[in-house]
Enzyme design. Structure first.
Site, PDB file in Angstrom:
ATOM      1  N   CYS A  34       0.657   2.692  -6.973  1.00  0.00           N
ATOM      2  CA  CYS A  34       1.825   2.013  -7.527  1.00  0.00           C
ATOM      3  C   CYS A  34       1.966   0.590  -6.974  1.00  0.00           C
ATOM      4  O   CYS A  34       2.285   0.419  -5.792  1.00  0.00           O
ATOM      5  CB  CYS A  34       3.068   2.844  -7.200  1.00  0.00           C
ATOM      6  SG  CYS A  34       4.623   2.012  -7.469  1.00  0.00           S
ATOM      7  N   CYS A  37       5.494  -0.146  -5.625  1.00  0.00           N
ATOM      8  CA  CYS A  37       5.743   0.448  -4.301  1.00  0.00           C
ATOM      9  C   CYS A  37       5.244  -0.499  -3.210  1.00  0.00           C
ATOM     10  O   CYS A  37       5.931  -0.722  -2.214  1.00  0.00           O
ATOM     11  CB  CYS A  37       5.028   1.786  -4.171  1.00  0.00           C
ATOM     12  SG  CYS A  37       5.532   3.016  -5.388  1.00  0.00           S
TER      13      CYS A  37
END
Length: 130
Positions: A34, A37
Site C-alpha cells: 500500500c 500506508c
C-alpha cells in the site's frame, strides 16, 4: 518498527494489546503493497512518539492478520481505528491530511472515558467462521 513507539501486532496478540489496554489505542491497518500506508507511516510514528504516555499506537498487517481485519470491517488500507477499552470509537480510511489524524488522536485522548459511552461493545462469541 524497531526503535519506534509503534507496536507491531497480529491476530494472536490483538486482545492483549488492544482489548485489554487501559489507555486509548490507535491502530493502523496496513498492507505491505500500500503506497498510501507508506506515505502515512512517518506521521503515525511521530504521533506515537509525541503521545506515547497517553495512548498506545499499534499497526497490523491485514495480509498476515486477515481475521482481525475482517472482524472490524477493514476494506481498505490504511485504515486508522481508535479504541477505548477495547471498543472501536472512531475510524478514518485512506491517506488523509496528517493534521486530521493528529486531531483525532488528541480528541480520543482528551475525551478518555467519555468515548466508552459512545462506543459499541464487540460480542465475544465471534469465531471468524460463518
Amino acid at each position: 518498527m524497531n526503535g519506534s513507539n509503534v507496536i507491531e501486532i497480529g491476530d494472536v496478540n490483538w486482545g492483549e494489546v488492544v482489548e485489554s489496554s487501559k489507555k486509548p489505542v490507535i491502530v493502523m491497518f496496513y498492507s505491505s503493497t500500500c503506497p498510501y500506508c507508506k506515505a502515512m507511516e512517518p506521521y503515525f510514528v511521530n504521533y506515537a512518539k509525541e503521545f506515547k504516555n497517553a495512548a498506545v499506537f499499534a499497526r497490523i498487517n491485514i495480509e498476515t492478520s486477515p481475521w482481525t481485519a475482517e472482524r472490524y470491517g477493514v476494506q481498505g488500507t490504511p485504515t486508522f481505528k481508535f479504541f477505548c477499552r477495547g471498543r472501536p470509537v472512531w475510524e478514518q480510511v485512506g491517506q488523509i491530511y496528517p493534521s486530521i489524524l493528529k486531531n483525532a488522536v488528541e480528541d480520543v485522548i482528551s475525551y478518555g472515558e467519555e468515548c466508552i459511552r459512545k462506543s459499541t461493545p464487540i460480542g465475544q462469541n465471534i469465531t471468524g467462521y460463518a
